[in-house]
Design an enzyme around this catalytic site. Structure first.
Site, PDB file in Angstrom:
ATOM      1  N   SER A 278     -38.526 -42.445  -2.728  1.00 15.86           N
ATOM      2  CA  SER A 278     -38.139 -41.515  -3.787  1.00 15.86           C
ATOM      3  C   SER A 278     -38.963 -41.760  -5.060  1.00 15.86           C
ATOM      4  O   SER A 278     -40.182 -41.759  -5.020  1.00 15.86           O
ATOM      5  CB  SER A 278     -36.634 -41.620  -4.031  1.00 15.86           C
ATOM      6  OG  SER A 278     -36.159 -40.569  -4.841  1.00 15.86           O
TER       7      SER A 278
ATOM      8  N   HIS B 248     -31.592 -36.544   1.356  1.00 15.92           N
ATOM      9  CA  HIS B 248     -32.541 -37.338   0.573  1.00 15.92           C
ATOM     10  C   HIS B 248     -32.481 -38.813   0.957  1.00 15.92           C
ATOM     11  O   HIS B 248     -31.405 -39.416   0.975  1.00 15.92           O
ATOM     12  CB  HIS B 248     -32.231 -37.177  -0.919  1.00 15.92           C
ATOM     13  CG  HIS B 248     -33.224 -37.827  -1.819  1.00 15.92           C
ATOM     14  ND1 HIS B 248     -34.565 -37.486  -1.829  1.00 15.92           N
ATOM     15  CD2 HIS B 248     -33.081 -38.809  -2.743  1.00 15.92           C
ATOM     16  CE1 HIS B 248     -35.191 -38.221  -2.727  1.00 15.92           C
ATOM     17  NE2 HIS B 248     -34.327 -39.038  -3.283  1.00 15.92           N
TER      18      HIS B 248
ATOM     19  N   ASP C 186     -33.151 -32.325   2.218  1.00 17.92           N
ATOM     20  CA  ASP C 186     -33.192 -32.922   0.877  1.00 17.92           C
ATOM     21  C   ASP C 186     -32.785 -31.892  -0.170  1.00 17.92           C
ATOM     22  O   ASP C 186     -33.420 -30.845  -0.313  1.00 17.92           O
ATOM     23  CB  ASP C 186     -34.611 -33.412   0.592  1.00 17.92           C
ATOM     24  CG  ASP C 186     -34.667 -34.400  -0.565  1.00 17.92           C
ATOM     25  OD1 ASP C 186     -33.822 -34.292  -1.484  1.00 17.92           O
ATOM     26  OD2 ASP C 186     -35.555 -35.273  -0.559  1.00 17.92           O
TER      27      ASP C 186
END
Length: 308
Positions: A98, A276, A217
């Site tokens: 991320s 995610h 996501d």
């Protein structure tokens, strides 16, 4: 039959055991996280499965620093830490998660006299920016929304006190983004008056770049930013089709060397099932481990590639 089965098991085991020249790797975690708990588990899994030594690079205190420390400061700290690690002198690989991808790529592009990065695995990274604040932690969401509403995302105060502000790119506010954002325009070499060829050369020198997108996501907007895709600039962007990487100016004009890497067959665009930063152990073994133990083969690259 028993001999054949044993041989097959041996081949499978060898595919995830490191070769003698395996390089170490480093991990960069995402926002509101740290190098302990789940990230330490992931790092240890990668070490066990690849046979390569792994290190999670912590910036500041981890959790708070990942939220409040400007990304350029985080990158500077990461640069100094990497250069101080003798284990990395001959080169190393990166796995970033991320927001950690902003630090990882900043390290590759900005860090002078650093050991070379060979393979870079980007997992759910906001590579082309995000069109709205990345939000999964209530505390982070609340503070982001309040400050942005009161001061504006490209204000100096917000840029200097909220890390995610450094990669928010509002498609119908590009002039303010280029003037006020203190990190992503530099990282993506978007500033025509000061475009830096060294950033491009360093990024294009990677042996392999693996871009992993989570198909469900909802934190990264758009999710295709994990593949360097983004919305077209201008009004109405929210209802527009996301541009694939090869239709963006970053790619067409080769600002950071992404086109160079793609044309050399060094980029894998991988789509995994999940929200995610969700990924199965089997997908970790399939898509990440080979790039940590030197066991990448042409068939692996072909099976993991998706068209941009």
């Amino acid at each position: 039959m028993a001999a054949t089965t044993s041989f097959i098991i041996f081949i499978i085991m060898m595919s995830v055991v490191a070769t003698t020249n395996s390089l170490p790797f480093v991990v960069f975690h995402g926002i509101a996280d740290n190098c302990t708990d789940k990230v330490s588990i992931i790092t240890q899994k990668l070490t066990n499965w690849s046979g390569s030594e792994g290190y999670c690079i912590e910036i500041g205190d981890g959790y708070n620093s990942s939220i409040y420390m400007p990304l350029m400061n985080q990158t500077t700290i990461a640069c100094e830490k990497v250069k101080s690690m003798s284990e990395l002198n001959d080169g190393y690989n990166i796995v970033a998660i991320s927001q950690g991808n902003m630090v990882a790529r900043g390290l590759i592009e900005f860090c002078d006299e650093a050991p070379p990065v060979k393979n870079y695995v980007s997992f759910a990274g906001p590579q082309a920016g995000v069109a709205s604040p990345p939000c999964s932690e209530p505390e982070v969401c609340s503070k982001l929304d309040t400050l942005i509403e009161q001061l504006g995302v490209y204000s100096q105060f917000v840029q200097e006190h909220l890390a995610p502000a450094g990669y928010i790119k509002i498609p119908d506010d590009i002039p303010d983004y280029l003037r006020g954002s203190e990190f992503l325009p530099k990282l993506n070499n978007e500033l025509a008056i000061c475009r830096n060829s060294a950033y491009k050369e360093r990024f294009a020198s990677l042996d392999n770049l693996v871009l992993i997108m989570c198909d469900q996501d909802e934190v990264l907007v758009p999710k295709e930013t994990s593949w360097f895709g983004f919305y077209p600039e201008g009004p109405g962007w929210a209802n527009s089709t996301v541009l694939p990487a090869n239709e963006t100016m970053l790619y067409k004009e080769n600002w950071i060397g992404l086109k160079t890497l793609v044309e050399a067959g060094k980029v894998q665009f991988v789509n995994v099932s999940g929200r995610h930063v969700e990924i199965s152990d089997s997908d970790i073994i399939k898509y990440i481990v080979p790039y940590l133990n030197g066991s990448v083969t042409l068939s692996m690259v072909e099976s993991s590639s998706s068209s941009i």
